[in-house]
Design an enzyme around this catalytic site. Structure first.
Site, short mmCIF file in Angstrom:
data_model
loop_
_atom_site.label_atom_id
_atom_site.label_comp_id
_atom_site.label_asym_id
_atom_site.label_seq_id
_atom_site.Cartn_x
_atom_site.Cartn_y
_atom_site.Cartn_z
N LYS A 173 23.14 34.70 -12.17
CA LYS A 173 22.08 34.05 -12.95
C LYS A 173 20.71 34.48 -12.44
CE LYS A 173 21.16 29.77 -10.46
NZ LYS A 173 21.56 28.42 -10.17
N ARG B 144 16.78 32.94 -12.11
CA ARG B 144 15.90 31.78 -12.31
C ARG B 144 14.64 32.23 -13.04
NH1 ARG B 144 17.39 26.92 -11.24
NH2 ARG B 144 18.90 26.59 -9.59
N THR C 32 19.47 19.88 -12.52
CA THR C 32 19.13 19.67 -13.94
C THR C 32 20.34 19.88 -14.84
OG1 THR C 32 18.60 21.99 -14.28
CG2 THR C 32 16.80 20.56 -13.55
N ASN D 126 0.82 -1.23 0.00
CA ASN D 126 0.00 0.00 0.00
C ASN D 126 0.85 1.27 0.00
OD1 ASN D 126 1.01 0.21 2.55
ND2 ASN D 126 -0.94 0.10 3.62
N GLY D 127 2.17 1.13 -0.09
CA GLY D 127 3.04 2.29 -0.19
C GLY D 127 3.57 2.79 1.14
N GLU D 128 3.08 2.22 2.25
CA GLU D 128 3.57 2.68 3.56
C GLU D 128 4.89 2.00 3.91
OE1 GLU D 128 0.30 2.13 6.28
OE2 GLU D 128 -0.95 3.60 5.23
#
Ligand code: R5P
Length: 326
Positions: free
Chosen positions: A196, A198, A228, A38-40
């Site tokens: 830079k 964003r 990335t 169940n993902g737990e």
């Protein structure tokens, strides 16, 4: 005072924990850490931890970062309830470091939330490396230590680059300016900074300005992490447009989301030098060089256990840790 030093890990980066154990000459503690259908997440510590000095090694990165965070929190709870003497959360990379301020309306400060959760779940201390901003240390209300990969990187680049008159250090993100400056000073090299901007919250960014001279034959681009790869790729393009063609890229945390590793390695750089705080995607490109920081973590854990100085690791010329290049 404690009954021994014990090391456990979740599923984020077991190789790192095994290497730390090898350096410490202790077995990796046994624990079940898995997901139910169940993902737990389920955790059970399979050894007596009562009054032990427990170190849970779990890096927080990658596509399953939320699972890794939850595994760490649940393991902390398990050890607290198992009456461990002291519990240290060892997070070679701390997640959400970039969410460290309210820089837009109605955004959270997730780094603070995560630091709170680590303490609330049961950690007595934390141990990490090169936080995105040093101030994140203060988000924790428990004591801790922030290591740096500075020395292994200096060791690696020293022989080929130190004091050269045809090389420059380029810092592609102003957040890394101070650490980049320290690196350049130790390498006796000039430095240039990229400003830079964003573009929204998409992960995209563009160069606004270059501060300093980049008119050299060689460049070392250095940042705390590559996600990335956009920040570094823009910097590589800017350097190549100005005739700099011998470029190496260095970072502490190689998150390398998506196809960042392949794009970077195809960009004409000579090599990408990083550490093993985050598992490197396999098959590993031949241009990627990994400096293991596990000897540094192991020695720090030993010192925490023995009550010795961690600062001395970085200031004392007598402490020499092996440089492991993989
Ligand atoms: C600042 O945000 C960091 O120092 C790095 O520049 C950033 O995490 C790199 O992100 P990406 O590789 O996605 O451009």
């Amino acid at each position: 005072m404690f009954r021994g030093l014990s090391v456990y890990t979740g599923n984020a980066h077991p190789e790192f924990a095994k290497d730390v154990c090898e350096a410490l000459n202790v077995p990796l503690g046994r624990a079940d850490v898995f997901k139910f259908p169940n993902g737990e997440i389920f955790v059970q510590i399979k050894e007596n931890a009562r009054e032990h000095d427990v170190f849970i090694v779990q890096t927080l990165a990658g596509p399953n970062v939320s699972d890794h965070i939850l595994e760490l929190l649940i393991m902390l709870d398990a050890f607290k309830r198992a009456s461990a003497g002291r519990i240290t959360a060892v997070m070679p990379r701390f997640a959400y470091g970039r969410s460290d301020k309210k820089d837009q309306p109605r955004v959270p400060i997730t780094a603070r939330l995560l630091a709170d959760l680590v303490g609330l779940a049961g950690a007595d201390r934390f141990l990490t490396m090169d936080l995105h901003q040093g101030q994140i240390q203060g988000f924790f209300s428990i004591p801790g230590d922030e290591l740096t990969a500075f020395l292994p990187l200096i060791d690696y680049f020293g022989a080929d680059y130190a004091g050269r008159d045809d090389a420059v250090v380029v810092v592609p993100d102003l957040g890394f300016a101070k650490k980049g400056r320290n690196f350049a000073e130790r390498m006796r090299l000039p430095i240039a900074f990229i400003e830079k901007r964003r573009l929204g919250n998409t992960g995209e960014s563009q160069i606004v300005d270059i501060v300093g001279d980049i008119g050299y034959r060689r460049a070392i681009i250095i940042d705390d992490e590559i996600d990335t790869g956009m920040t570094v790729m823009n910097t590589i393009d800017a350097l190549q447009e100005r005739g700099v063609h011998d470029i190496v890229v260095a970072c502490v945390h190689a998150v390398l989301s998506g196809d960042a590793a392949a794009r970077l390695c195809a960009s004409g750089i000579r090599e990408l030098v990083t550490t093993d705080t985050v598992p490197i995607p396999t098959p590993r490109h031949e241009k990627i060089r990994v400096l293991s920081v596990t000897p540094l973590f192991a020695e720090s854990m030993r010192r925490i256990h023995e009550g010795e100085s961690i600062g001395a690791l970085f200031t004392s010329p007598t402490v020499q840790l092996p440089l492991r290049v993989r």
